[in-house]
Design a protein around this motif. Structure first.
Motif, PDB file in Angstrom:
ATOM      1  N   ARG A 121      -6.721  -7.389   6.616  1.00  0.00           N
ATOM      2  CA  ARG A 121      -6.430  -8.683   5.994  1.00  0.00           C
ATOM      3  C   ARG A 121      -5.870  -8.511   4.588  1.00  0.00           C
ATOM      4  O   ARG A 121      -5.056  -9.325   4.124  1.00  0.00           O
ATOM      5  N   HIS A 122      -6.310  -7.457   3.879  1.00  0.00           N
ATOM      6  CA  HIS A 122      -5.772  -7.213   2.531  1.00  0.00           C
ATOM      7  C   HIS A 122      -4.300  -6.810   2.590  1.00  0.00           C
ATOM      8  O   HIS A 122      -3.526  -7.116   1.691  1.00  0.00           O
ATOM      9  N   GLU A 125      -2.317  -9.928   2.950  1.00  0.00           N
ATOM     10  CA  GLU A 125      -2.291 -10.625   1.661  1.00  0.00           C
ATOM     11  C   GLU A 125      -1.271  -9.975   0.712  1.00  0.00           C
ATOM     12  O   GLU A 125      -0.520 -10.669   0.021  1.00  0.00           O
ATOM     13  N   MET A 126      -1.233  -8.655   0.703  1.00  0.00           N
ATOM     14  CA  MET A 126      -0.249  -7.959  -0.139  1.00  0.00           C
ATOM     15  C   MET A 126       1.171  -8.353   0.252  1.00  0.00           C
ATOM     16  O   MET A 126       2.007  -8.640  -0.612  1.00  0.00           O
ATOM     17  N   ARG A 129       2.279 -11.528  -1.070  1.00  0.00           N
ATOM     18  CA  ARG A 129       2.326 -11.594  -2.535  1.00  0.00           C
ATOM     19  C   ARG A 129       3.414 -10.703  -3.130  1.00  0.00           C
ATOM     20  O   ARG A 129       3.434 -10.476  -4.341  1.00  0.00           O
ATOM     21  N   ILE A 131       3.684  -7.515  -2.768  1.00  0.00           N
ATOM     22  CA  ILE A 131       3.210  -6.140  -3.003  1.00  0.00           C
ATOM     23  C   ILE A 131       3.526  -5.327  -1.749  1.00  0.00           C
ATOM     24  O   ILE A 131       3.401  -5.816  -0.626  1.00  0.00           O
TER      25      ILE A 131
END
Lengths: 251, 251
Positions: A121-122, A125-126, A129, A131
């Protein structure tokens, strides 16, 4: 947001497999330039370990299972591949790409050599964003064998499926999957048995071109298409232009 | 296998919070010696960020949410706390402890400042194989705010519960939870409201002693006991001897 892309950088694109972990700076510069020129594309990068990590994994016999005697090999192998990861991340950041290294040892769990569980999930999210997570072939804890080597190709297969990427590209040191001297333009689970696949220039513990194709055919079976091309065609792939390589897709 | 232990090393035990990330080598040496003397205990270590990471998190205003302007702060803050983690891991390895750094940025996902998802099975595997995972307060991707700071104390709370640790110890720079000059020997969810908790010597963005207690009381409510003691009592805690600190437990 444009469609996210998963880009795999082959280990032999990044390092000279004959030498002791020597980075191919010209390829790294070329890749960084191309990615910087396409910075609006949400990008996940996975790179192979190349000549880093393999010697250590062999030396500590990590593939034979973890014991009190060889468990130091987890740290030593991970340190070696992490160092390559730092170099890749630094080269990308130098071109203004917001790259961050993510280590599979920290985020994965395998059983009998296959990832069965991984925090994702991270990573999503990156991507949302701006990233760029940069993962790599790594040593990973394994519930059966103690530890195992997870190749960049296995990560592509796992993440391609788990994060439902629509576009997956593999930059290699050959123009595509070769039958003799010719690139096979399309491979499917049905045609894979009919062609004799040439090996990539070098082989390693994670299976070379054959291992790669096995992972991608599994991915195609599950409905996810992928493309294999020469590293010099990375810009063409990111543009969606013809790259003269191989497309692996469902039948 | 002896019962696994979760040991938290306070940030102010490891670094001088007044200075720019100066490591307290004498404490690190003391801790490494004590852990090496108890190497049969399966151990998970979590350390605070101390004076590393906080200045960067402040400078990039990470707690206010992630934007295109400050997203570089994720990399910069993570690099700072990872450097401290490398120093801790190196000190432990020097004493023959099979320590490996595990970065929460790589393995966690948070929502509104709280971890909601984290890969843990590899940590369990490490514990069963005599490998000592060393985690740390870190910047973590957050589905609401983009990114957030997860303290070492929050990690203790999450991992203590997720991995069902029976023994949790927090080494700090004070003898325990203080009410005036006296250590409170036992704290429970019932008594927490009756005492005025003195702050640890320094406070930081993650809440100091109050933040720590809040995490531990939540853990006690869920049935997991924890102990807070002075870093010089680390050996006593690992032995199961009296350490003159505070026990936080259910009512």
């Amino acid at each position: 947001m444009p469609e996210p892309v998963l880009l795999k950088l082959g280990g032999s694109v990044l390092t000279k497999k004959g030498g002791p972990g020597i980075v191919r700076q010209e390829n790294l510069a070329l890749i960084s330039r191309e990615i910087a020129a396409h910075r609006k594309v949400p990008l996940l990068i996975v790179h192979g370990a190349g000549s880093c990590g393999h010697p250590e994994a062999h030396r500590f016999r990590l593939m034979e299972g973890l014991t009190v005697e060889n468990r130091e090999g987890v740290f030593v192998t991970h340190r070696s591949v992490s160092k390559l990861n730092s170099i890749v991340v630094a080269a990308l950041r130098e071109k203004g790409i917001e790259a961050i290294g993510i280590h599979p040892l920290d985020s994965c769990y395998a059983e009998n050599g296959r990832i069965v569980s991984m925090e994702c999930r991270h990573i999503r999210e990156m991507l949302s964003r701006g990233i760029v997570p940069v993962l790599h072939g790594d040593v990973v804890m394994d519930g059966m064998k103690g530890a195992t080597i997870v190749s960049g190709d296995q990560l592509v297969s796992y993440l391609g499926h788990a994060l439902r990427f629509g576009r997956i590209g593999l930059a290699t040191d050959v123009p595509g999957v070769l039958a003799g001297d010719d690139v096979i333009p399309v491979l499917t689970p049905q045609t894979i048995g009919q062609v004799r696949i040439g090996s990539s220039r070098h082989t390693d513990v994670t299976g070379g071109m054959e291992g790669k194709i096995r992972e991608l055919v599994e991915l195609a079976r599950a409905g996810t298409c992928s493309e294999i091309f020469h590293v010099e065609q990375t810009g063409a792939f990111l543009d969606g232009r013809p790259h003269g390589g191989t497309v692996v897709r469902g039948g």
